[in-house]
Design a protein around this motif. Structure first.
Motif, PDB file in Angstrom:
ATOM      1  N   GLN A 173       0.866  -1.173   0.000  1.00 20.74           N
ATOM      2  CA  GLN A 173       0.000   0.000   0.000  1.00 20.74           C
ATOM      3  C   GLN A 173       0.906   1.228   0.000  1.00 20.74           C
ATOM      4  O   GLN A 173       1.882   1.278   0.744  1.00 20.74           O
ATOM      5  N   VAL A 174       0.559   2.199  -0.827  1.00 22.23           N
ATOM      6  CA  VAL A 174       1.414   3.351  -1.048  1.00 22.23           C
ATOM      7  C   VAL A 174       0.695   4.628  -0.605  1.00 22.23           C
ATOM      8  O   VAL A 174      -0.486   4.805  -0.852  1.00 22.23           O
TER       9      VAL A 174
ATOM     10  N   LYS B 284      -0.343  12.093   2.996  1.00 22.20           N
ATOM     11  CA  LYS B 284      -1.640  12.758   3.146  1.00 22.20           C
ATOM     12  C   LYS B 284      -2.783  11.875   2.655  1.00 22.20           C
ATOM     13  O   LYS B 284      -3.863  11.885   3.213  1.00 22.20           O
ATOM     14  N   HIS B 285      -2.525  11.147   1.581  1.00 20.57           N
ATOM     15  CA  HIS B 285      -3.556  10.333   0.948  1.00 20.57           C
ATOM     16  C   HIS B 285      -3.042   8.917   0.706  1.00 20.57           C
ATOM     17  O   HIS B 285      -1.848   8.718   0.519  1.00 20.57           O
ATOM     18  N   HIS B 286      -3.965   7.979   0.691  1.00 15.30           N
ATOM     19  CA  HIS B 286      -3.646   6.611   0.279  1.00 15.30           C
ATOM     20  C   HIS B 286      -3.649   6.626  -1.248  1.00 15.30           C
ATOM     21  O   HIS B 286      -4.681   6.865  -1.864  1.00 15.30           O
ATOM     22  N   ASP B 287      -2.495   6.440  -1.858  1.00 14.64           N
ATOM     23  CA  ASP B 287      -2.360   6.592  -3.303  1.00 14.64           C
ATOM     24  C   ASP B 287      -2.553   5.306  -4.088  1.00 14.64           C
ATOM     25  O   ASP B 287      -2.408   5.310  -5.293  1.00 14.64           O
ATOM     26  N   GLY B 288      -2.830   4.206  -3.425  1.00 17.74           N
ATOM     27  CA  GLY B 288      -3.077   2.967  -4.148  1.00 17.74           C
ATOM     28  C   GLY B 288      -2.151   1.854  -3.739  1.00 17.74           C
ATOM     29  O   GLY B 288      -1.592   1.856  -2.647  1.00 17.74           O
ATOM     30  N   GLU B 289      -2.018   0.901  -4.649  1.00 18.09           N
ATOM     31  CA  GLU B 289      -1.210  -0.282  -4.375  1.00 18.09           C
ATOM     32  C   GLU B 289      -0.183  -0.478  -5.478  1.00 18.09           C
ATOM     33  O   GLU B 289      -0.382  -0.049  -6.611  1.00 18.09           O
ATOM     34  N   HIS B 290       0.887  -1.119  -5.114  1.00 16.74           N
ATOM     35  CA  HIS B 290       1.982  -1.415  -6.027  1.00 16.74           C
ATOM     36  C   HIS B 290       2.261  -2.905  -5.889  1.00 16.74           C
ATOM     37  O   HIS B 290       2.386  -3.406  -4.764  1.00 16.74           O
ATOM     38  N   VAL B 291       2.302  -3.627  -6.997  1.00 16.45           N
ATOM     39  CA  VAL B 291       2.573  -5.062  -6.950  1.00 16.45           C
ATOM     40  C   VAL B 291       3.787  -5.380  -7.810  1.00 16.45           C
ATOM     41  O   VAL B 291       4.130  -4.638  -8.728  1.00 16.45           O
TER      42      VAL B 291
ATOM     43  N   GLU C  68      12.175   0.578  -3.998  1.00 12.40           N
ATOM     44  CA  GLU C  68      11.575   0.618  -5.330  1.00 12.40           C
ATOM     45  C   GLU C  68      10.383   1.586  -5.372  1.00 12.40           C
ATOM     46  O   GLU C  68      10.225   2.349  -6.316  1.00 12.40           O
ATOM     47  N   ILE C  69       9.576   1.575  -4.339  1.00  6.97           N
ATOM     48  CA  ILE C  69       8.415   2.464  -4.288  1.00  6.97           C
ATOM     49  C   ILE C  69       8.859   3.922  -4.208  1.00  6.97           C
ATOM     50  O   ILE C  69       8.300   4.788  -4.885  1.00  6.97           O
ATOM     51  N   GLN C  70       9.878   4.215  -3.413  1.00  9.27           N
ATOM     52  CA  GLN C  70      10.389   5.584  -3.337  1.00  9.27           C
ATOM     53  C   GLN C  70      10.947   6.038  -4.682  1.00  9.27           C
ATOM     54  O   GLN C  70      10.709   7.165  -5.115  1.00  9.27           O
ATOM     55  N   ARG C  71      11.708   5.177  -5.355  1.00  5.31           N
ATOM     56  CA  ARG C  71      12.271   5.527  -6.675  1.00  5.31           C
ATOM     57  C   ARG C  71      11.159   5.746  -7.701  1.00  5.31           C
ATOM     58  O   ARG C  71      11.213   6.685  -8.494  1.00  5.31           O
TER      59      ARG C  71
ATOM     60  N   THR D  41       6.293  11.882  -3.556  1.00  2.00           N
ATOM     61  CA  THR D  41       7.042  11.366  -2.410  1.00  2.00           C
ATOM     62  C   THR D  41       6.264  10.198  -1.807  1.00  2.00           C
ATOM     63  O   THR D  41       5.572  10.345  -0.815  1.00  2.00           O
ATOM     64  N   TRP D  42       6.343   9.051  -2.442  1.00  2.00           N
ATOM     65  CA  TRP D  42       5.615   7.875  -2.008  1.00  2.00           C
ATOM     66  C   TRP D  42       6.380   7.112  -0.938  1.00  2.00           C
ATOM     67  O   TRP D  42       7.604   7.033  -0.949  1.00  2.00           O
ATOM     68  N   THR D  43       5.624   6.509  -0.042  1.00  2.00           N
ATOM     69  CA  THR D  43       6.162   5.652   1.003  1.00  2.00           C
ATOM     70  C   THR D  43       5.307   4.398   1.074  1.00  2.00           C
ATOM     71  O   THR D  43       4.084   4.475   0.951  1.00  2.00           O
ATOM     72  N   ALA D  44       5.937   3.264   1.276  1.00  2.00           N
ATOM     73  CA  ALA D  44       5.188   2.015   1.480  1.00  2.00           C
ATOM     74  C   ALA D  44       4.701   1.995   2.923  1.00  2.00           C
ATOM     75  O   ALA D  44       5.502   2.039   3.841  1.00  2.00           O
ATOM     76  N   ILE D  45       3.378   1.964   3.113  1.00  3.54           N
ATOM     77  CA  ILE D  45       2.854   1.947   4.474  1.00  3.54           C
ATOM     78  C   ILE D  45       2.506   0.538   4.925  1.00  3.54           C
ATOM     79  O   ILE D  45       2.322   0.295   6.103  1.00  3.54           O
ATOM     80  N   ARG D  46       2.439  -0.385   3.999  1.00  6.61           N
ATOM     81  CA  ARG D  46       2.220  -1.796   4.341  1.00  6.61           C
ATOM     82  C   ARG D  46       2.779  -2.651   3.195  1.00  6.61           C
ATOM     83  O   ARG D  46       2.504  -2.390   2.045  1.00  6.61           O
ATOM     84  N   ILE D  47       3.579  -3.636   3.552  1.00  7.45           N
ATOM     85  CA  ILE D  47       4.176  -4.527   2.549  1.00  7.45           C
ATOM     86  C   ILE D  47       3.814  -5.963   2.911  1.00  7.45           C
ATOM     87  O   ILE D  47       4.154  -6.434   3.991  1.00  7.45           O
ATOM     88  N   ASP D  48       3.121  -6.635   2.013  1.00 10.11           N
ATOM     89  CA  ASP D  48       2.799  -8.055   2.175  1.00 10.11           C
ATOM     90  C   ASP D  48       3.670  -8.855   1.219  1.00 10.11           C
ATOM     91  O   ASP D  48       3.680  -8.584   0.026  1.00 10.11           O
TER      92      ASP D  48
END
Length: 61
Positions: free
Chosen positions: A11-12, A16-23, A41-44, A52-59
């Motif tokens: 989850q990215v 301020k906002h939940h911007d979606g998911e990255h797989v 990878e998410i930051q890049r 300025t994305w941050t991974a808030i949950r990684i499964d």
């Protein structure tokens, strides 16, 4: 150390906002290294798009 392939769903957020998911997948020797690789990878990816994305949950699987 033997490299393993980890599939991930992250989850990215921009803080301020939940911007979606990255797989995707990463190759790493351990789960901890895989989590670091996913976060990097998410930051890049965000920086490439001017965000300025941050991974808030990684499964990992």
């Amino acid at each position: 150390m033997r490299m393993r392939t980890y599939n991930f769903l992250a989850q990215v957020s921009d803080g301020k906002h939940h911007d979606g998911e990255h797989v995707g997948w990463v190759k790493a020797p351990s789960e901890a290294e895989a989590r670091r690789a996913v976060a990097d990878e998410i930051q890049r990816n965000g920086a490439r798009k001017g965000r300025t994305w941050t991974a808030i949950r990684i499964d990992l699987k």
